[in-house]
Design a protein around this motif. Structure first.
Motif, PDB file in Angstrom:
ATOM      1  N   TYR A 243     -51.699  30.829  44.374  1.00 25.92           N
ATOM      2  CA  TYR A 243     -50.881  29.600  44.364  1.00 25.92           C
ATOM      3  C   TYR A 243     -52.203  28.699  43.492  1.00 25.92           C
TER       4      TYR A 243
ATOM      5  N   THR B 234     -47.628  22.474  47.783  1.00 26.82           N
ATOM      6  CA  THR B 234     -48.117  21.213  47.463  1.00 26.82           C
ATOM      7  C   THR B 234     -49.653  21.062  47.117  1.00 26.82           C
TER       8      THR B 234
ATOM      9  N   VAL C  48     -44.598  23.785  37.627  1.00 26.28           N
ATOM     10  CA  VAL C  48     -45.420  22.896  38.463  1.00 26.28           C
ATOM     11  C   VAL C  48     -45.524  21.547  37.974  1.00 26.28           C
TER      12      VAL C  48
ATOM     13  N   ALA D  71     -51.644  24.863  35.530  1.00 30.03           N
ATOM     14  CA  ALA D  71     -50.792  23.461  35.276  1.00 30.03           C
ATOM     15  C   ALA D  71     -51.706  22.353  35.291  1.00 30.03           C
TER      16      ALA D  71
ATOM     17  N   THR E 241     -54.094  22.007  49.832  1.00 25.68           N
ATOM     18  CA  THR E 241     -52.892  22.821  49.797  1.00 25.68           C
ATOM     19  C   THR E 241     -52.106  22.961  50.833  1.00 25.68           C
TER      20      THR E 241
ATOM     21  N   PHE F 142     -51.637  26.408  40.096  1.00 24.30           N
ATOM     22  CA  PHE F 142     -51.892  25.185  40.026  1.00 24.30           C
ATOM     23  C   PHE F 142     -53.113  24.836  38.775  1.00 24.30           C
TER      24      PHE F 142
ATOM     25  N   MET G 236     -49.795  17.847  42.910  1.00 24.91           N
ATOM     26  CA  MET G 236     -49.015  18.608  42.561  1.00 24.91           C
ATOM     27  C   MET G 236     -47.862  19.368  43.401  1.00 24.91           C
ATOM     28  N   GLU G 237     -46.666  20.079  42.594  1.00 27.39           N
ATOM     29  CA  GLU G 237     -45.919  20.800  43.668  1.00 27.39           C
ATOM     30  C   GLU G 237     -45.535  21.933  42.529  1.00 27.39           C
ATOM     31  N   ILE G 238     -45.653  23.000  43.436  1.00 29.53           N
ATOM     32  CA  ILE G 238     -45.029  24.537  42.788  1.00 29.53           C
ATOM     33  C   ILE G 238     -43.562  24.561  43.059  1.00 29.53           C
TER      34      ILE G 238
ATOM     35  N   SER H  87     -44.749  21.518  34.120  1.00 29.72           N
ATOM     36  CA  SER H  87     -45.474  22.678  33.323  1.00 29.72           C
ATOM     37  C   SER H  87     -44.634  23.724  32.718  1.00 29.72           C
TER      38      SER H  87
END
Length: 180
Positions: free
Chosen positions: A36, A115, A86, A43, A72, A40, A102-104, A15
């Protein structure tokens, strides 16, 4: 049917850089868990707009995609001075569903803050019912999936919530070099 244009995807999708807003900081001095999900969600919108599932898709084709299930994990605190990006990896899809991971990540240092594994459903907005993706979107998802299939499967994929057994905790501590 929409005119098909060639698509190219990075693996994973990354992102734009996002800021942590001051209003998101709770009394513990870090970002509240709800935000969070805001990151997500932003993104997801950014990443899946590349396959044609953005705001224009809703306007022109009267369809969208809804979150059906998410899982999460929170790995590290985020504070107001942090900037994040992200990553999104398409894990699987079928005619009505998208499964993704997904991962921040901290934008400068790269560490993982959280995640999320998600499952979204394609929805006809006029009937509000789950419906098949159009052929052009399926084709774009196939290209994204082919690109993302080169990535290793995330270790956290399919993770189950529960309290680890004592032996699992000891093994994890031993593997990390932490004394117990």
């Amino acid at each position: 049917m929409e005119k098909r244009t060639p698509v190219f995807f990075f693996a994973p999708f990354v992102s734009s850089t996002m800021r942590i807003e001051p209003a998101w900081i709770d009394y513990n001095g870090h970002m509240n868990m709800a935000y969070y999900h805001v990151l997500f969600d932003r993104a997801v919108e950014e990443g899946f707009s590349l396959v044609g599932l953005g705001h224009d898709y809703l306007e022109k084709r009267k369809a969208s995609f809804f979150a059906a299930e998410i899982h999460t994990t929170y790995k590290r605190e985020l504070t107001v001075q942090d900037r994040v990006r992200v990553t999104l990896q398409l894990v699987e899809f079928d005619e009505k569903r998208i499964h993704y991971y997904m991962e921040i990540r901290h934008a400068g240092e790269g560490w993982v803050a959280a995640t999320m594994e998600g499952l979204s459903l394609h929805v006809d907005m006029e009937t509000r019912k789950v419906s098949p993706f159009p052929d052009d979107i399926m084709a774009n998802l196939a290209v994204m999936k082919t690109t993302h299939a080169r990535l290793p499967q995330p270790a956290a994929l399919g993770r189950v919530i529960g309290i680890p057994h004592r032996t699992e905790v000891q093994e994890a501590l031993s593997a990390s070099g932490t004394r117990h």
